[in-house]
Write an enzyme that holds these catalytic residues in place. Structure first.
Site, PDB file in Angstrom:
ATOM      1  N   MET A 198       0.824  -1.211   0.000  1.00 45.64           N
ATOM      2  CA  MET A 198       0.000   0.000   0.000  1.00 45.64           C
ATOM      3  C   MET A 198       0.855   1.258   0.000  1.00 45.64           C
ATOM      4  O   MET A 198       0.608   2.219   0.720  1.00 45.64           O
ATOM      5  CB  MET A 198      -0.942  -0.025   1.205  1.00 45.64           C
ATOM      6  CG  MET A 198      -2.061  -1.043   1.077  1.00 45.64           C
ATOM      7  SD  MET A 198      -3.226  -0.657  -0.254  1.00 45.64           S
ATOM      8  CE  MET A 198      -4.079   0.756   0.466  1.00 45.64           C
ATOM      9  N   GLY A 199       1.881   1.231  -0.837  1.00 41.61           N
ATOM     10  CA  GLY A 199       2.693   2.425  -1.041  1.00 41.61           C
ATOM     11  C   GLY A 199       2.011   3.359  -2.017  1.00 41.61           C
ATOM     12  O   GLY A 199       0.784   3.378  -2.128  1.00 41.61           O
ATOM     13  N   HIS A 200       2.801   4.133  -2.767  1.00 44.39           N
ATOM     14  CA  HIS A 200       2.231   5.097  -3.713  1.00 44.39           C
ATOM     15  C   HIS A 200       1.248   4.425  -4.673  1.00 44.39           C
ATOM     16  O   HIS A 200       0.107   4.870  -4.830  1.00 44.39           O
ATOM     17  CB  HIS A 200       3.344   5.763  -4.539  1.00 44.39           C
ATOM     18  CG  HIS A 200       4.152   6.752  -3.790  1.00 44.39           C
ATOM     19  ND1 HIS A 200       3.647   7.949  -3.330  1.00 44.39           N
ATOM     20  CD2 HIS A 200       5.458   6.735  -3.412  1.00 44.39           C
ATOM     21  CE1 HIS A 200       4.586   8.617  -2.705  1.00 44.39           C
ATOM     22  NE2 HIS A 200       5.696   7.908  -2.740  1.00 44.39           N
ATOM     23  N   THR A 253       1.024  -5.938 -15.725  1.00 44.25           N
ATOM     24  CA  THR A 253       0.573  -4.706 -16.398  1.00 44.25           C
ATOM     25  C   THR A 253       1.443  -4.405 -17.607  1.00 44.25           C
ATOM     26  O   THR A 253       0.972  -3.855 -18.601  1.00 44.25           O
ATOM     27  CB  THR A 253       0.590  -3.507 -15.429  1.00 44.25           C
ATOM     28  OG1 THR A 253       1.854  -3.444 -14.766  1.00 44.25           O
ATOM     29  CG2 THR A 253      -0.527  -3.626 -14.408  1.00 44.25           C
ATOM     30  N   ILE A 284       2.092  -5.516 -10.781  1.00 47.39           N
ATOM     31  CA  ILE A 284       2.642  -4.234 -11.221  1.00 47.39           C
ATOM     32  C   ILE A 284       4.149  -4.166 -10.961  1.00 47.39           C
ATOM     33  O   ILE A 284       4.892  -3.570 -11.729  1.00 47.39           O
ATOM     34  CB  ILE A 284       1.964  -3.072 -10.464  1.00 47.39           C
ATOM     35  CG1 ILE A 284       0.450  -3.070 -10.707  1.00 47.39           C
ATOM     36  CG2 ILE A 284       2.563  -1.730 -10.855  1.00 47.39           C
ATOM     37  CD1 ILE A 284      -0.307  -2.116  -9.788  1.00 47.39           C
ATOM     38  N   ALA A 285       4.583  -4.773  -9.844  1.00 44.02           N
ATOM     39  CA  ALA A 285       5.952  -4.617  -9.350  1.00 44.02           C
ATOM     40  C   ALA A 285       6.985  -4.875 -10.444  1.00 44.02           C
ATOM     41  O   ALA A 285       6.852  -5.805 -11.243  1.00 44.02           O
ATOM     42  CB  ALA A 285       6.185  -5.561  -8.172  1.00 44.02           C
ATOM     43  N   HIS A 303       8.518  -4.531 -20.089  1.00 44.05           N
ATOM     44  CA  HIS A 303       8.230  -3.213 -19.527  1.00 44.05           C
ATOM     45  C   HIS A 303       9.558  -2.669 -19.005  1.00 44.05           C
ATOM     46  O   HIS A 303       9.884  -2.773 -17.828  1.00 44.05           O
ATOM     47  CB  HIS A 303       7.194  -3.328 -18.409  1.00 44.05           C
ATOM     48  CG  HIS A 303       6.903  -2.039 -17.712  1.00 44.05           C
ATOM     49  ND1 HIS A 303       6.440  -0.920 -18.374  1.00 44.05           N
ATOM     50  CD2 HIS A 303       6.998  -1.690 -16.404  1.00 44.05           C
ATOM     51  CE1 HIS A 303       6.260   0.056 -17.502  1.00 44.05           C
ATOM     52  NE2 HIS A 303       6.595  -0.384 -16.302  1.00 44.05           N
ATOM     53  N   ARG A 320       1.162   5.720 -22.947  1.00 44.60           N
ATOM     54  CA  ARG A 320       2.100   6.834 -23.156  1.00 44.60           C
ATOM     55  C   ARG A 320       2.344   7.060 -24.642  1.00 44.60           C
ATOM     56  O   ARG A 320       2.463   8.209 -25.092  1.00 44.60           O
ATOM     57  CB  ARG A 320       3.417   6.531 -22.441  1.00 44.60           C
ATOM     58  CG  ARG A 320       3.315   6.607 -20.928  1.00 44.60           C
ATOM     59  CD  ARG A 320       4.588   6.179 -20.245  1.00 44.60           C
ATOM     60  NE  ARG A 320       4.494   6.387 -18.799  1.00 44.60           N
ATOM     61  CZ  ARG A 320       5.064   5.603 -17.892  1.00 44.60           C
ATOM     62  NH1 ARG A 320       5.788   4.565 -18.279  1.00 44.60           N
ATOM     63  NH2 ARG A 320       4.926   5.864 -16.608  1.00 44.60           N
TER      64      ARG A 320
END
Length: 323
Positions: free
Chosen positions: A12-14, A153, A128-129, A185, A161
């Site tokens: 639960m960081g940014h 992701t 995501i990491a 990625h 982008r």
């Protein structure tokens, strides 16, 4: 009563906090289970409690109520979730490149993959990491789950982008542009220019018909897509909004069984001659995770870029002993 949609978040960081907020604001989840590495870390425990409280305070302004659960680091409590989002990372390690988090994120993932697998989780992972493709491969290998149920992701964000850069270059709405970044990625990703179209009209044709409007430098546009995250990082030492939204879009595609087409990281099973690891190609995403992988007629140059990108993912997997 209808089916209850349960989503878990690890970290639960940014990014994790923004995933939670976006899920609540969009009304995607009915129940949200949040975890953090709390054992022996009062700051992390307090941060998790603060995020759960803040989300609860916002519910009166959201589409519908969401049941919020502070699970500490009891990862097994996520086993009944439909989707688990892995956002456990340390962004400061990736200040120069996404490989910077390699050992941190893969070591961290070992703490929760097995407890969740042993508790019987059979839903879908959205990870995501970073390095995203490596962590996705690790989750698949260590959990033993159906690889279709692991989604990185990947270049979903980088493709956004790319479309944003193309929109600014041409003046067309980005929702009307089909353009994909493929491969890892990371720095070796590439734009599949041969597949770019505007409202279905190929870029190559538009360049012949409207050379002034479409005479942009492809290399400059591709670099904007490849390095856009570092523009964001330079100003606020993290990226958070866009990647969180990319993850939530994948969660929505799964829980709504949308059959949504997007580039994301998935297991290579002979795609363009590559196999045994995760990287990004266009995928059809629905209730069963990645339901289909789509293939383009890539040019010889694009194929070479794809294989070079895959080679980098495999090098990182070798560095952590997963290949």
């Amino acid at each position: 009563m209808g089916t209850v949609t349960k989503v878990g978040i690890i970290g639960m960081g940014h990014v994790g906090a923004h995933v939670a907020n976006s899920l609540v604001l969009q009304g995607i989840a009915d129940e949200l289970y949040m975890t953090e590495q709390c054992s022996g870390d009062e700051d992390r425990s307090a941060k998790l409690a603060a995020e759960v409280q803040d989300l609860g305070d916002s519910l009166a302004f959201c589409p519908h109520n969401v049941a919020l659960f502070n699970c500490g680091d009891d990862y097994a409590r996520l086993a009944d979730c439909d989707v688990i989002v892995n956002a456990a990372g340390k962004v400061s390690l990736a200040s120069k490149d996404r490989d910077g988090e390699l050992f941190y994120t893969t070591d961290t993932a070992k703490k929760f993959i097995k407890p969740i697998a042993d508790a019987g989780f059979d839903g879908v992972w959205v990870t995501i990491a970073n390095p995203c493709d490596v962590v996705a491969t690790e989750i698949w290998k260590l959990s033993g789950i159906d690889p279709r149920h692991v989604i990185g992701t990947g270049t979903a964000l980088d493709s956004s982008r790319l479309k944003y850069a193309l929109s600014r270059a041409t003046g067309y709405d980005q929702h009307s542009i089909c353009a994909y970044m493929l491969g890892e990625h990371g720095s070796s990703m590439f734009a599949a220019w041969s597949a770019v179209n505007f409202g279905g009209k190929p870029l190559a044709q538009l360049r012949r018909e409207q050379p002034e409007r479409f005479g942009f430098d492809e290399r400059e546009i591709e670099e904007e897509a490849r390095h856009g995250g570092y523009v964001t990082y330079a100003g606020k030492q993290c990226t958070e909004f866009a990647v969180a939204d990319a993850a939530c879009r994948l969660v929505r595609a799964v829980v709504s069984n949308e059959h949504y087409i997007t580039p994301c990281s998935t297991l290579m099973t002979g795609d363009y001659g590559e196999e045994g690891f995760f990287t990004s190609l266009p995928c059809v995403v629905g209730a069963d995770g990645v339901e289909e992988v789509m293939h383009f007629d890539l040019s010889d140059a694009e194929l070479a870029e794809f294989h070079a990108s895959c080679a980098h993912v495999k090098e990182n997997l070798e560095r952590i002993g997963l290949r």
